[in-house]
Design a protein around this motif. Structure first.
Motif, PDB file in Angstrom:
ATOM      1  N   ALA A 215      -2.051  -8.512 -30.909  1.00  0.00           N
ATOM      2  CA  ALA A 215      -2.927  -9.272 -31.811  1.00  0.00           C
ATOM      3  C   ALA A 215      -2.263 -10.560 -32.251  1.00  0.00           C
ATOM      4  O   ALA A 215      -2.914 -11.612 -32.334  1.00  0.00           O
ATOM      5  CB  ALA A 215      -3.284  -8.402 -33.018  1.00  0.00           C
ATOM      6  N   GLU A 216      -0.961 -10.508 -32.523  1.00  0.00           N
ATOM      7  CA  GLU A 216      -0.245 -11.711 -32.956  1.00  0.00           C
ATOM      8  C   GLU A 216      -0.224 -12.758 -31.843  1.00  0.00           C
ATOM      9  O   GLU A 216      -0.440 -13.951 -32.097  1.00  0.00           O
ATOM     10  CB  GLU A 216       1.180 -11.344 -33.370  1.00  0.00           C
ATOM     11  N   ILE A 217       0.006 -12.319 -30.622  1.00  0.00           N
ATOM     12  CA  ILE A 217       0.023 -13.246 -29.486  1.00  0.00           C
ATOM     13  C   ILE A 217      -1.365 -13.815 -29.239  1.00  0.00           C
ATOM     14  O   ILE A 217      -1.523 -15.020 -28.970  1.00  0.00           O
ATOM     15  CB  ILE A 217       0.584 -12.540 -28.238  1.00  0.00           C
ATOM     16  N   HIS A 218      -2.383 -12.980 -29.339  1.00  0.00           N
ATOM     17  CA  HIS A 218      -3.759 -13.474 -29.201  1.00  0.00           C
ATOM     18  C   HIS A 218      -4.077 -14.518 -30.263  1.00  0.00           C
ATOM     19  O   HIS A 218      -4.737 -15.535 -29.994  1.00  0.00           O
ATOM     20  CB  HIS A 218      -4.749 -12.313 -29.290  1.00  0.00           C
ATOM     21  N   ASN A 219      -3.595 -14.282 -31.483  1.00  0.00           N
ATOM     22  CA  ASN A 219      -3.841 -15.244 -32.567  1.00  0.00           C
ATOM     23  C   ASN A 219      -3.135 -16.574 -32.335  1.00  0.00           C
ATOM     24  O   ASN A 219      -3.534 -17.605 -32.884  1.00  0.00           O
ATOM     25  CB  ASN A 219      -3.397 -14.643 -33.910  1.00  0.00           C
ATOM     26  N   MET A 220      -2.084 -16.550 -31.510  1.00  0.00           N
ATOM     27  CA  MET A 220      -1.389 -17.785 -31.156  1.00  0.00           C
ATOM     28  C   MET A 220      -2.079 -18.514 -30.002  1.00  0.00           C
ATOM     29  O   MET A 220      -1.623 -19.568 -29.569  1.00  0.00           O
ATOM     30  CB  MET A 220       0.069 -17.496 -30.793  1.00  0.00           C
ATOM     31  N   GLY A 221      -3.175 -17.917 -29.505  1.00  0.00           N
ATOM     32  CA  GLY A 221      -3.938 -18.567 -28.446  1.00  0.00           C
ATOM     33  C   GLY A 221      -3.516 -18.194 -27.039  1.00  0.00           C
ATOM     34  O   GLY A 221      -3.859 -18.892 -26.087  1.00  0.00           O
ATOM     35  N   HIS A 222      -2.786 -17.097 -26.895  1.00  0.00           N
ATOM     36  CA  HIS A 222      -2.269 -16.712 -25.582  1.00  0.00           C
ATOM     37  C   HIS A 222      -2.719 -15.308 -25.184  1.00  0.00           C
ATOM     38  O   HIS A 222      -2.997 -14.464 -26.029  1.00  0.00           O
ATOM     39  CB  HIS A 222      -0.739 -16.760 -25.576  1.00  0.00           C
ATOM     40  N   ASP A 223      -2.761 -15.074 -23.880  1.00  0.00           N
ATOM     41  CA  ASP A 223      -2.891 -13.722 -23.360  1.00  0.00           C
ATOM     42  C   ASP A 223      -1.550 -13.018 -23.534  1.00  0.00           C
ATOM     43  O   ASP A 223      -0.498 -13.664 -23.612  1.00  0.00           O
ATOM     44  CB  ASP A 223      -3.266 -13.741 -21.879  1.00  0.00           C
ATOM     45  N   ALA A 224      -1.583 -11.679 -23.548  1.00  0.00           N
ATOM     46  CA  ALA A 224      -0.349 -10.908 -23.742  1.00  0.00           C
ATOM     47  C   ALA A 224      -0.093 -10.024 -22.529  1.00  0.00           C
ATOM     48  O   ALA A 224      -1.018  -9.462 -21.944  1.00  0.00           O
ATOM     49  CB  ALA A 224      -0.457 -10.047 -25.003  1.00  0.00           C
ATOM     50  N   ILE A 225       1.182  -9.920 -22.171  1.00  0.00           N
ATOM     51  CA  ILE A 225       1.594  -8.986 -21.130  1.00  0.00           C
ATOM     52  C   ILE A 225       2.530  -7.969 -21.759  1.00  0.00           C
ATOM     53  O   ILE A 225       3.352  -8.310 -22.619  1.00  0.00           O
ATOM     54  CB  ILE A 225       2.248  -9.714 -19.934  1.00  0.00           C
ATOM     55  N   VAL A 226       2.378  -6.707 -21.358  1.00  0.00           N
ATOM     56  CA  VAL A 226       3.102  -5.601 -21.986  1.00  0.00           C
ATOM     57  C   VAL A 226       3.784  -4.795 -20.886  1.00  0.00           C
ATOM     58  O   VAL A 226       3.169  -4.463 -19.866  1.00  0.00           O
ATOM     59  CB  VAL A 226       2.117  -4.690 -22.764  1.00  0.00           C
ATOM     60  N   GLU A 227       5.062  -4.482 -21.090  1.00  0.00           N
ATOM     61  CA  GLU A 227       5.798  -3.699 -20.085  1.00  0.00           C
ATOM     62  C   GLU A 227       6.955  -2.974 -20.753  1.00  0.00           C
ATOM     63  O   GLU A 227       7.401  -3.374 -21.843  1.00  0.00           O
ATOM     64  CB  GLU A 227       6.310  -4.613 -18.971  1.00  0.00           C
TER      65      GLU A 227
END
Length: 336
Positions: free
Chosen positions: A181-193
């Motif tokens: 959610a924080e990364i989305h709020n910064m205007g970016h897609d997020a990748i998780v691994e």
């Protein structure tokens, strides 16, 4: 290897004839660390001074607007990579392509491919190059726990970023969800691994006479294999002297294996002029995983490329001139 390749030199006639734009965020910076970008400003100043020292007919620019209208130049050396918006890696190559101006580095679509960590990982999987499991969470798409390859410790970061900007870790799904959610709020897609223990092997590659040349590999040797390197450390905005050090990687067992994996990934992005291929090596478990690919990456003498060139016996000036000369040759600009 680079030791067997002679540095290239730009003919004096071409230096006089060609007008080259060097465009970077800190192309006109007077010197010293930048309060937000840290040593990135030093890097841009160093490249500017080297290009000036080569006697090129140089035009300086530090804003995208310099290419909104077609400038009176023959070639662009673009280092204005991070513009503060999603997929900004592609902006300068697209502007140059729009005007039909040759430029250093890969085409816009290849720059975008390398900038998108999810897409790069798909290319790795397609070529049998090992990489860690991952999930991509695009802005506006569902954020589902079932999609995440959960492990004891997870890394969450912007899918398109550099120098570990925005990287976070979490130890349960609630923490992962908050980070997304924080990364989305910064205007970016997020990748998780899952977090991978070990140290990063950095493989710089340049092109000479149309063929990729793997330079001496470098290792970010970590005192603690579980340490998560941050943007502030990479930009020298905080002390990181006791956390990791950059050393040449000459491991006789792993160097040939990583060289082979690098060459598989190189074929995805040709022609690209220069790029850094990154792997995480855990020598305790005997595992290596591709992390990401960075085209038009940092060339500063104190970072991977500069230290690698030095290990091969090249000066920083020879490195920059060779990369530029090869690109000018590729675009047919060395013949008047």
């Amino acid at each position: 290897m680079l030791q067997s390749v002679r540095p290239l030199t730009i003919p004096e006639e071409a230096k006089r004839r060609l007008k080259i734009m060097f465009i970077a965020k800190h192309a006109k910076w007077p010197g010293g660390l930048h309060p937000e970008d840290g040593n990135h400003a030093l890097y841009h100043v160093e490249v500017r001074e080297i290009l000036q020292g080569l006697g090129l007919n140089l035009v300086l620019a530090d804003r995208y607007e310099a290419l909104f209208e077609k400038p009176d130049v023959d070639f662009v050396f673009p280092l204005l990579n991070r513009g503060g918006f999603l997929n900004s890696e592609m902006m300068l190559p697209l502007l140059c392509t729009r005007h039909g101006i040759p430029f250093l580095g890969a085409s816009p679509i290849l720059r975008g491919l390398s900038d998108d960590k999810h897409l790069t990982k798909l290319e790795a999987v397609a070529r049998g190059v090992p990489t860690s499991p991952w999930a991509i969470y695009r802005r506006g798409a569902p954020v589902r726990e079932a999609d995440a390859p959960m492990a004891e410790r997870m890394v969450i970061k912007p899918n398109a970023s550099s120098a570990s900007w925005g990287v976070m870790d979490a130890f349960d799904w609630a923490g992962v969800e908050r980070a997304i959610a924080e990364i989305h709020n910064m205007g970016h897609d997020a990748i998780v691994e899952p977090f991978l223990n070990g140290s990063d092997v950095e493989v710089p590659v340049i092109t000479v006479d149309g063929e990729p040349v793997v330079m001496p590999m470098m290792l970010f040797e970590q005192a603690d294999p579980s340490h998560l390197r941050t943007y502030y450390e990479k930009r020298d905005l905080v002390d990181r002297a006791q956390k990791y050090q950059l050393v040449e990687f000459t491991n006789g067992e792993w160097q040939p294996k990583i060289d082979e994996l690098t060459r598989k990934m190189v074929e995805v992005f040709r022609p690209f002029d220069y790029g850094r291929y990154e792997f995480r090596l855990d020598q305790e478990t005997g595992e290596v995983r591709m992390l990401e690919v960075n085209l038009n990456c940092n060339l500063w003498s104190e970072k991977v490329y500069g230290r690698s060139a030095k290990a091969a016996g090249w000066t920083q000036e020879q490195l920059i001139e060779t990369i530029l000369c090869e690109s000018l040759r590729r675009h047919g600009l060395l013949e008047g």
